[in-house]
Design a protein around this motif. Structure first.
Motif, PDB file in Angstrom:
ATOM      1  N   ASP A  34     -36.328  50.825 -34.005  1.00  0.00           N
ATOM      2  CA  ASP A  34     -36.706  51.077 -35.392  1.00  0.00           C
ATOM      3  C   ASP A  34     -36.112  52.414 -35.833  1.00  0.00           C
ATOM      4  N   PHE A  35     -35.436  52.423 -36.934  1.00  0.00           N
ATOM      5  CA  PHE A  35     -34.771  53.629 -37.431  1.00  0.00           C
ATOM      6  C   PHE A  35     -35.708  54.557 -38.205  1.00  0.00           C
ATOM      7  N   ILE A  36     -36.931  54.165 -38.438  1.00  0.00           N
ATOM      8  CA  ILE A  36     -37.847  54.941 -39.283  1.00  0.00           C
ATOM      9  C   ILE A  36     -38.075  56.351 -38.735  1.00  0.00           C
ATOM     10  N   ASP A  37     -38.115  56.527 -37.418  1.00  0.00           N
ATOM     11  CA  ASP A  37     -38.319  57.859 -36.850  1.00  0.00           C
ATOM     12  C   ASP A  37     -37.114  58.765 -37.066  1.00  0.00           C
ATOM     13  N   ASP A  38     -35.950  58.173 -37.197  1.00  0.00           N
ATOM     14  CA  ASP A  38     -34.720  58.946 -37.381  1.00  0.00           C
ATOM     15  C   ASP A  38     -34.450  59.246 -38.852  1.00  0.00           C
ATOM     16  N   THR A  39     -34.641  58.262 -39.695  1.00  0.00           N
ATOM     17  CA  THR A  39     -34.245  58.412 -41.098  1.00  0.00           C
ATOM     18  C   THR A  39     -35.420  58.520 -42.056  1.00  0.00           C
ATOM     19  N   GLY A  40     -36.597  58.097 -41.626  1.00  0.00           N
ATOM     20  CA  GLY A  40     -37.722  58.008 -42.540  1.00  0.00           C
ATOM     21  C   GLY A  40     -37.644  56.707 -43.315  1.00  0.00           C
ATOM     22  N   SER A  41     -38.615  56.522 -44.214  1.00  0.00           N
ATOM     23  CA  SER A  41     -38.643  55.265 -44.963  1.00  0.00           C
ATOM     24  C   SER A  41     -37.652  55.255 -46.123  1.00  0.00           C
ATOM     25  N   MET A  42     -37.158  56.430 -46.511  1.00  0.00           N
ATOM     26  CA  MET A  42     -36.134  56.503 -47.555  1.00  0.00           C
ATOM     27  C   MET A  42     -34.860  57.064 -46.937  1.00  0.00           C
ATOM     28  N   ILE A  43     -33.814  56.295 -47.016  1.00  0.00           N
ATOM     29  CA  ILE A  43     -32.547  56.698 -46.412  1.00  0.00           C
ATOM     30  C   ILE A  43     -31.648  57.284 -47.490  1.00  0.00           C
ATOM     31  N   THR A  44     -31.212  58.504 -47.266  1.00  0.00           N
ATOM     32  CA  THR A  44     -30.271  59.136 -48.192  1.00  0.00           C
ATOM     33  C   THR A  44     -28.991  59.442 -47.428  1.00  0.00           C
ATOM     34  N   THR A  45     -27.898  59.335 -48.114  1.00  0.00           N
ATOM     35  CA  THR A  45     -26.616  59.649 -47.497  1.00  0.00           C
ATOM     36  C   THR A  45     -25.983  60.819 -48.229  1.00  0.00           C
ATOM     37  N   LYS A  46     -25.189  61.556 -47.503  1.00  0.00           N
ATOM     38  CA  LYS A  46     -24.521  62.726 -48.053  1.00  0.00           C
ATOM     39  C   LYS A  46     -23.095  62.347 -48.427  1.00  0.00           C
ATOM     40  N   LEU A  47     -22.731  62.631 -49.663  1.00  0.00           N
ATOM     41  CA  LEU A  47     -21.350  62.396 -50.069  1.00  0.00           C
ATOM     42  C   LEU A  47     -20.454  63.396 -49.352  1.00  0.00           C
ATOM     43  N   GLU A  48     -19.272  62.961 -48.980  1.00  0.00           N
ATOM     44  CA  GLU A  48     -18.338  63.834 -48.276  1.00  0.00           C
ATOM     45  C   GLU A  48     -17.155  64.154 -49.169  1.00  0.00           C
ATOM     46  N   ILE A  49     -16.572  65.308 -48.897  1.00  0.00           N
ATOM     47  CA  ILE A  49     -15.432  65.758 -49.684  1.00  0.00           C
ATOM     48  C   ILE A  49     -14.147  65.098 -49.179  1.00  0.00           C
TER      49      ILE A  49
END
Length: 92
Positions: A34-49
């Motif tokens: 389960d990815f919830i411990d790593d990312t939480g219930s809301m997954i956000t991604t960082k835009l890269e340059i």
């Protein structure tokens, strides 16, 4: 092409890879991690340059020329049990 020619200094992005990351996390989830411990219930991604320093590495992915060269299994916690956190950076 604008970055390569110098007409544009940089661009931000990465959202085109989110489907791949989601598929990978679903794969891990279906295999008991389960990815919830790593990312939480809301997954956000960082835009890269994207700039003149990294365009030769990232442009082929954006242009779809080498999707088969993206090894998503290297980022699977299920396949690589030594991984502690997901790393969805394009630069490795």
């Amino acid at each position: 092409e604008h970055i390569r020619s110098g007409r544009l200094a940089m661009s931000f992005g990465g959202h085109f890879m989110e489907a791949g990351w989601a598929t990978l996390m679903i794969y891990d989830y279906l295999h008991g991690l389960d990815f919830i411990d790593d990312t939480g219930s809301m997954i956000t991604t960082k835009l890269e340059i994207l700039n003149s320093e990294n365009i030769s590495q990232i442009a082929p992915l954006i242009l779809g020329e080498k999707w088969q060269n993206v090894d998503f299994t290297k980022r699977s916690k299920c396949i690589n049990n030594t991984l502690k956190n997901y790393d969805f950076s394009l630069r490795h």
